[in-house]
Design a protein around this motif. Structure first.
Motif, PDB file in Angstrom:
ATOM      1  N   LYS A   5      13.103  -1.718  -1.023  1.00 26.81           N
ATOM      2  CA  LYS A   5      11.607  -0.803  -1.258  1.00 26.81           C
ATOM      3  C   LYS A   5      10.683  -1.639  -1.123  1.00 26.81           C
ATOM      4  O   LYS A   5      10.281  -2.876  -1.571  1.00 26.81           O
ATOM      5  CB  LYS A   5      11.952  -0.121  -2.514  1.00 26.81           C
ATOM      6  CG  LYS A   5      11.972  -0.548  -3.521  1.00 26.81           C
ATOM      7  CD  LYS A   5      12.174   0.391  -4.584  1.00 26.81           C
ATOM      8  CE  LYS A   5      12.143  -0.467  -6.027  1.00 26.81           C
ATOM      9  NZ  LYS A   5      12.542   0.268  -7.287  1.00 26.81           N
ATOM     10  N   SER A   6       9.439  -1.272  -0.526  1.00 28.48           N
ATOM     11  CA  SER A   6       8.180  -1.800  -0.598  1.00 28.48           C
ATOM     12  C   SER A   6       7.313  -1.516  -1.843  1.00 28.48           C
ATOM     13  O   SER A   6       7.898  -0.853  -2.761  1.00 28.48           O
ATOM     14  CB  SER A   6       7.213  -1.232   0.467  1.00 28.48           C
ATOM     15  OG  SER A   6       6.821   0.068  -0.014  1.00 28.48           O
ATOM     16  N   THR A   7       6.088  -2.019  -2.267  1.00 25.69           N
ATOM     17  CA  THR A   7       5.492  -1.718  -3.245  1.00 25.69           C
ATOM     18  C   THR A   7       4.751  -0.457  -2.881  1.00 25.69           C
ATOM     19  O   THR A   7       4.937   0.068  -1.826  1.00 25.69           O
ATOM     20  CB  THR A   7       4.203  -2.857  -3.276  1.00 25.69           C
ATOM     21  OG1 THR A   7       3.899  -3.175  -2.304  1.00 25.69           O
ATOM     22  CG2 THR A   7       5.021  -3.983  -3.797  1.00 25.69           C
ATOM     23  N   ILE A   8       4.069   0.268  -3.736  1.00 21.96           N
ATOM     24  CA  ILE A   8       3.460   1.365  -3.626  1.00 21.96           C
ATOM     25  C   ILE A   8       2.077   1.215  -3.024  1.00 21.96           C
ATOM     26  O   ILE A   8       1.221   0.155  -3.538  1.00 21.96           O
ATOM     27  CB  ILE A   8       3.450   2.293  -4.857  1.00 21.96           C
ATOM     28  CG1 ILE A   8       4.673   2.655  -5.342  1.00 21.96           C
ATOM     29  CG2 ILE A   8       2.346   3.457  -4.594  1.00 21.96           C
ATOM     30  CD1 ILE A   8       4.990   3.450  -6.394  1.00 21.96           C
ATOM     31  N   ALA A   9       1.600   1.906  -1.960  1.00 25.92           N
ATOM     32  CA  ALA A   9       0.231   1.621  -1.478  1.00 25.92           C
ATOM     33  C   ALA A   9      -0.553   2.915  -1.314  1.00 25.92           C
ATOM     34  O   ALA A   9       0.202   4.011  -1.452  1.00 25.92           O
ATOM     35  CB  ALA A   9       0.333   1.028   0.150  1.00 25.92           C
ATOM     36  N   ASN A  10      -1.840   2.936  -1.362  1.00 24.43           N
ATOM     37  CA  ASN A  10      -2.633   4.301  -1.104  1.00 24.43           C
ATOM     38  C   ASN A  10      -2.507   4.790   0.508  1.00 24.43           C
ATOM     39  O   ASN A  10      -2.521   3.667   1.298  1.00 24.43           O
ATOM     40  CB  ASN A  10      -4.086   4.079  -1.499  1.00 24.43           C
ATOM     41  CG  ASN A  10      -4.094   3.580  -3.124  1.00 24.43           C
ATOM     42  OD1 ASN A  10      -3.572   4.557  -3.840  1.00 24.43           O
ATOM     43  ND2 ASN A  10      -4.706   2.715  -3.446  1.00 24.43           N
TER      44      ASN A  10
END
Length: 191
Positions: A5-10
């Motif tokens: 999973k990726s980090t969370i981004a806007n």
């Protein structure tokens, strides 16, 4: 199951401001598109939207996919919640086979008949990544936006409480009437 999973981004969009996280399962990558207030909602609205490149991106009139995605993103932006963009094109037969199924539909088959003639099942989607997204985002109670009884059964089988089902009703057109009727009459979709 190995899920990266990726980090969370806007993600600012024409619908509003969201946060996104990508999930990679084998060779498929999926998205969780969350409203800004997602974490603050006890039972968020959730749509598991299956990818449809021809509908979502190209605006195909053969299906109601783009309209359902548009409806869900507008609704989630306003009410709060999550859209899981489930990247399993053509009920998981892939884009090449989906175009072959389109050709069979041009000859009079419905979506189920076309898939079966190509050697696939009626619906070959695997929802296991959805379970991982629910776990990752600590979801145990949701309001599910769907017409598909199989998605309801799958979510309930995970022990997730569905507080409410919200239908994803869009307007039919001359090109997708048979598609929608097939989903309703042969797959039990609730319109």
């Amino acid at each position: 199951m190995n899920i990266e999973k990726s980090t969370i981004a806007n993600l600012p969009t024409k619908y509003g401001k969201f946060k996104i996280r990508a999930y990679k399962q084998d060779n498929q990558e999926h998205l969780a598109i969350m409203s800004k207030n997602f974490e603050d909602i006890e039972a968020p609205y959730v749509r598991v939207h299956s990818e449809c490149l021809t509908g979502d991106t190209l605006g195909s009139l053969k299906c109601d996919c783009q309209n359902q995605l548009d409806l869900a993103l507008k609704f989630i932006s306003k009410e709060g919640g999550l859209v899981i963009y489930h990247r399993q094109e053509g009920r998981n037969i892939g884009l090449l086979n989906k175009v072959n199924a389109y050709a069979l539909q041009d000859q009079g088959r419905n979506t189920i008949e076309a898939n079966l003639e190509l050697g696939f099942g009626e619906d070959d989607r695997d929802y296991s990544v959805v379970e991982e997204v629910f776990k990752d985002l600590n979801l145990n109670k949701i309001k599910l936006i769907t017409n598909n009884p199989e998605k309801i059964k799958y979510v309930e089988s995970l022990g997730i409480e569905i507080v409410e089902r919200i239908p994803a009703i869009t307007k039919a057109n001359n090109h997708n009437k048979n598609y929608i009727n097939t989903k309703k009459e042969q797959m039990g979709h609730m319109f």
